[in-house]
Design an enzyme around this catalytic site. Structure first.
Site, PDB file in Angstrom:
ATOM      1  N   THR A  24     -15.837  58.108  -2.957  1.00 39.23           N
ATOM      2  CA  THR A  24     -14.644  58.033  -3.802  1.00 39.23           C
ATOM      3  C   THR A  24     -14.890  57.452  -5.186  1.00 39.23           C
ATOM      4  O   THR A  24     -15.843  56.701  -5.398  1.00 39.23           O
ATOM      5  CB  THR A  24     -13.570  57.159  -3.099  1.00 39.23           C
ATOM      6  OG1 THR A  24     -12.359  57.205  -3.827  1.00 39.23           O
ATOM      7  CG2 THR A  24     -14.005  55.718  -2.977  1.00 39.23           C
ATOM      8  N   GLY A  78      -7.271  60.438   1.157  1.00 37.93           N
ATOM      9  CA  GLY A  78      -5.849  60.204   1.415  1.00 37.93           C
ATOM     10  C   GLY A  78      -5.442  58.755   1.269  1.00 37.93           C
ATOM     11  O   GLY A  78      -4.363  58.364   1.702  1.00 37.93           O
ATOM     12  N   GLY A  79      -6.295  57.928   0.671  1.00 40.27           N
ATOM     13  CA  GLY A  79      -5.925  56.544   0.434  1.00 40.27           C
ATOM     14  C   GLY A  79      -5.497  55.865   1.710  1.00 40.27           C
ATOM     15  O   GLY A  79      -6.173  55.947   2.741  1.00 40.27           O
ATOM     16  N   ASN A  95     -11.864  56.296  -6.262  1.00 42.89           N
ATOM     17  CA  ASN A  95     -10.533  55.734  -6.036  1.00 42.89           C
ATOM     18  C   ASN A  95      -9.473  56.682  -6.577  1.00 42.89           C
ATOM     19  O   ASN A  95      -9.162  57.664  -5.929  1.00 42.89           O
ATOM     20  CB  ASN A  95     -10.377  54.318  -6.589  1.00 42.89           C
ATOM     21  CG  ASN A  95      -9.132  53.655  -6.041  1.00 42.89           C
ATOM     22  OD1 ASN A  95      -8.663  54.049  -4.980  1.00 42.89           O
ATOM     23  ND2 ASN A  95      -8.589  52.691  -6.722  1.00 42.89           N
ATOM     24  N   SER A 125     -11.456  48.886   1.799  1.00 48.56           N
ATOM     25  CA  SER A 125     -11.274  50.341   1.734  1.00 48.56           C
ATOM     26  C   SER A 125     -10.559  50.833   2.978  1.00 48.56           C
ATOM     27  O   SER A 125     -10.566  50.176   4.017  1.00 48.56           O
ATOM     28  CB  SER A 125     -12.656  50.989   1.642  1.00 48.56           C
ATOM     29  OG  SER A 125     -12.556  52.384   1.788  1.00 48.56           O
ATOM     30  N   SER A 126      -9.974  52.017   2.855  1.00 53.37           N
ATOM     31  CA  SER A 126      -9.415  52.689   4.038  1.00 53.37           C
ATOM     32  C   SER A 126     -10.299  53.836   4.504  1.00 53.37           C
ATOM     33  O   SER A 126      -9.949  54.531   5.461  1.00 53.37           O
ATOM     34  CB  SER A 126      -8.035  53.266   3.722  1.00 53.37           C
ATOM     35  OG  SER A 126      -7.116  52.246   3.502  1.00 53.37           O
ATOM     36  N   ARG A 180     -20.385  50.947  -0.829  1.00 55.27           N
ATOM     37  CA  ARG A 180     -19.149  50.644  -1.549  1.00 55.27           C
ATOM     38  C   ARG A 180     -19.482  49.933  -2.866  1.00 55.27           C
ATOM     39  O   ARG A 180     -20.441  49.159  -2.935  1.00 55.27           O
ATOM     40  CB  ARG A 180     -18.320  49.718  -0.654  1.00 55.27           C
ATOM     41  CG  ARG A 180     -16.974  49.278  -1.193  1.00 55.27           C
ATOM     42  CD  ARG A 180     -15.997  50.363  -1.112  1.00 55.27           C
ATOM     43  NE  ARG A 180     -14.611  49.893  -1.229  1.00 55.27           N
ATOM     44  CZ  ARG A 180     -13.612  50.695  -1.572  1.00 55.27           C
ATOM     45  NH1 ARG A 180     -13.821  51.977  -1.832  1.00 55.27           N
ATOM     46  NH2 ARG A 180     -12.380  50.236  -1.624  1.00 55.27           N
ATOM     47  N   THR A 214     -10.131  60.572  -3.007  1.00 55.68           N
ATOM     48  CA  THR A 214     -11.385  60.341  -2.312  1.00 55.68           C
ATOM     49  C   THR A 214     -11.820  61.701  -1.788  1.00 55.68           C
ATOM     50  O   THR A 214     -11.090  62.671  -1.917  1.00 55.68           O
ATOM     51  CB  THR A 214     -11.079  59.315  -1.208  1.00 55.68           C
ATOM     52  OG1 THR A 214     -10.691  58.110  -1.837  1.00 55.68           O
ATOM     53  CG2 THR A 214     -12.179  59.079  -0.240  1.00 55.68           C
ATOM     54  N   ASP A 269      -8.642  48.375  -5.611  1.00 56.96           N
ATOM     55  CA  ASP A 269      -8.589  48.214  -4.152  1.00 56.96           C
ATOM     56  C   ASP A 269      -8.674  46.745  -3.721  1.00 56.96           C
ATOM     57  O   ASP A 269      -8.480  46.426  -2.551  1.00 56.96           O
ATOM     58  CB  ASP A 269      -9.707  49.018  -3.479  1.00 56.96           C
ATOM     59  CG  ASP A 269      -9.294  50.465  -3.234  1.00 56.96           C
ATOM     60  OD1 ASP A 269      -8.139  50.812  -3.506  1.00 56.96           O
ATOM     61  OD2 ASP A 269     -10.133  51.250  -2.756  1.00 56.96           O
TER      62      ASP A 269
END
Ligand code: GLY
Length: 565
Positions: free
Chosen positions: A392, A466-467, A394, A445-446, A101, A374, A416
């Site tokens: 991603t 898909g955030g 973002n 993050s998701s 990340r 993403t 984020d």
């Protein structure tokens, strides 16, 4: 190599559309192969990953190849200027995960997106020089490949560089977004930027400058990006447009191996990403809150089924937004959040056929923001090693900052973080102190790359963009297979819904759900949104069938492709 894409599914749809009604009920099946498979957002990237495995590479070599190829032909989200997460399961059952990340630059500050009155300055965390975190992708793919791969990275980069040099055919969706964003690209990067031209559908788009960058990385390894000429060019460019990147930020960047989140769900072991991804903890909470209710006995997509899942999602996202952040900076009560008694207690306020109000759900008593821009890919190699990766920038094309001298976009991952506690980010997720900005910290993050095993054997590799909807899409894909016995394609294609605590509404994939169901849920107090939503992602997954073959689930909502041999 079996080359199969969504067109197979399309052909099956057309075939069934012409068949008698009882045949229509047959589940659609994705491509099936004997040995190895890559499912990703672009056929070119899946093919390069498979090509590397055919040359003797394993899933980790294919990861490097697929990720780098996506950086070439899927600039929307594939990247050198972003970051990601990888979850793996080796053929012998060993598991692990890698966090690459992005990190906040050293000069970042918790109030850097606020004006003097303490209000968020619109756009500052999403567009332009200050929106980017320090990229992790190059560090991530080299770290994973060095630890587990078999081939020389130079050999892996060869087909990727060839793709950048020879080009790929622009898809309609890509052409549309180039056109839509052309003025923004010019506004951010000047009139001579590469994407000041809106390349049309079908054009063979070559990226010679990116090819040069990739050649230097292939030659000099990950340090080229973090200490070499590429690093210097990147810092100099960011500096010239008002950014705060330093060479020290890049030199200090490291990908981190983390213990994955592991939990059981209806006789399956689920292995997913730990913080700073909220994915593993939140799908763990959702699925385990559902587990006592015998989901598999419910009618699929009945009000009973959807309401149960929505109520679990509502409660899980309330916890997510309060407790989760970068574990290197905040203490996260992971064990308590996944504790059976705690989750049972969270559901004690659930009443079937009556919506709980989100305002009545605070964080649980135990002692944030994403986008569809993403991308996820799933890999299984011929030895049975499995890799799930979500990566991603973002937002679409990240911060829209395109480094013309290097050939890639920069992320806008700083959005984020919670710029201001209690304020929603670009996906409506409300952030808290745990996810505040600090120098060197990773933003929440998701992204939810996930692997499922059953009886000690690999069963499924899954993930999606898909955030904020990533988590609920992955949970639905898993439940579709585990509870409803679907095959991979069917589980991926099936309509999806989403609830994230706040705003208090259920998003349904437009036009995909029965009007009677929607009326029933509305009369039970649910606020339903069926407006076009770009954030029900593209799930790309692989299922190991009982006979050991692999079924690909390449989401027919996108240009995604499952390829294998
Ligand atoms: N930026 C998307 C995510 O990390 O979830």
């Amino acid at each position: 190599m079996l080359k199969t894409t969504k067109y197979l599914a399309f052909a099956i749809v057309v075939f069934f559309a012409c068949s008698p009604p009882e045949v229509e009920k047959e589940p659609k099946v994705g491509p099936i192969v004997d040995n190895a498979m890559v499912v990703s957002a672009m056929e070119e990237a899946s093919a390069i990953g498979v090509q590397i495995m055919e040359k003797g590479g394993n899933a980790f070599d294919a990861m490097m190849a697929t990720e780098m190829a996506l950086a070439v032909c899927y600039p929307f989200a594939g990247n050198l200027g972003g970051g990601g997460f990888m979850v793996y399961r080796m053929a012998d059952g060993t598991i692990g995960s890698l966090d690459y990340r992005e990190k906040a630059p050293g000069a970042a500050d918790r109030d850097m997106y606020l004006d003097e009155e303490g209000n968020i300055i619109p756009g500052l965390s999403t567009k332009g020089a200050l929106a980017s975190g320090i990229p992790g992708t190059v560090a991530g793919v080299f770290e994973a490949q060095a630890r587990f791969g078999k081939l020389d990275p130079k050999e892996i980069f060869e087909p990727v560089i060839a793709l950048a040099e020879k080009g790929w055919a622009v898809r309609k969706r890509q052409a549309d977004s180039f056109e839509r964003l052309k003025q923004t690209f010019i506004e951010v990067n000047g009139p001579n930027t590469f994407y000041s031209t809106a390349y049309p559908e079908g054009e063979i788009l070559k990226m010679p400058i990116l090819a040069e960058t990739l050649k230097r990385i292939a030659e000099n390894g990950r340090d080229e990006f973090y200490k070499g000429q590429t690093a210097e060019m990147l810092v100099s460019h960011m500096d010239s447009i008002g950014g705060i990147f330093t060479m020290e930020d890049l030199e200090n960047y490291e990908a981190v191996w983390r213990d994955p989140i592991v939990f059981n769900y209806n006789g399956h072991k689920v292995i997913s990403m730990a913080p700073p991804s909220s994915g593993g903890v939140t799908i763990g909470q959702i699925l385990q809150m559902m587990e006592p209710y015998s989901v598999g006995e419910m009618e699929y997509h009945s009000a009973e089924h959807i309401q149960l899942m929505v109520e679990a999602e509502r409660r899980a996202y309330a916890d997510r937004n309060f407790y989760l952040g970068d574990p290197d900076f905040v203490d996260i009560p992971i064990e308590q959040l996944l504790d059976e008694a705690y989750l049972k207690d969270r559901m004690s306020t659930f009443t079937p056929n009556k919506a709980t109000k989100s305002e009545d759900i605070a964080k649980g008593e135990v002692m944030y923001a994403e986008s569809m821009e993403t991308t996820h890919y799933s890999i299984v190699d011929a030895d049975g090693n499995a890799v799930a990766v979500t990566t991603t920038l973002n937002g679409a094309y990240g911060s829209k900052v395109f480094i013309d001298d290097l050939g890639f976009f920069m992320n806008n991952e700083m959005d984020d973080f919670s710029s201001k506690a209690g304020e929603p980010n670009m996906f409506g997720l409300i952030g808290a102190e745990a996810n505040s900005i600090q120098p060197g910290k990773r933003m929440l993050s998701s992204m939810t790359p996930t692997i499922v095993e059953k009886d000690g054997k690999l069963k499924m590799v899954v993930g999606t963009p898909g955030g904020s909807t990533i988590i609920t899409s992955v949970a639905q894909a898993i439940s579709n297979v585990v509870d409803f016995g679907m095959g991979m394609h069917e589980a991926v294609e099936s309509p999806r819904f989403h609830h994230q605590w706040l705003p208090d509404r259920v998003i349904f994939e437009p036009g995909a759900f029965d009007s009677t169901l929607i009326q029933t849920m509305q009369s039970n107090g649910y606020i339903i949104s069926e407006e076009y939503s770009r954030i029900i992602g593209y799930v790309d997954a692989i299922l190991v069938l009982p006979n050991g073959k692999l079924e690909g689930g390449a989401d027919p909502r996108g240009n995604d492709a499952a390829i294998g041999f």
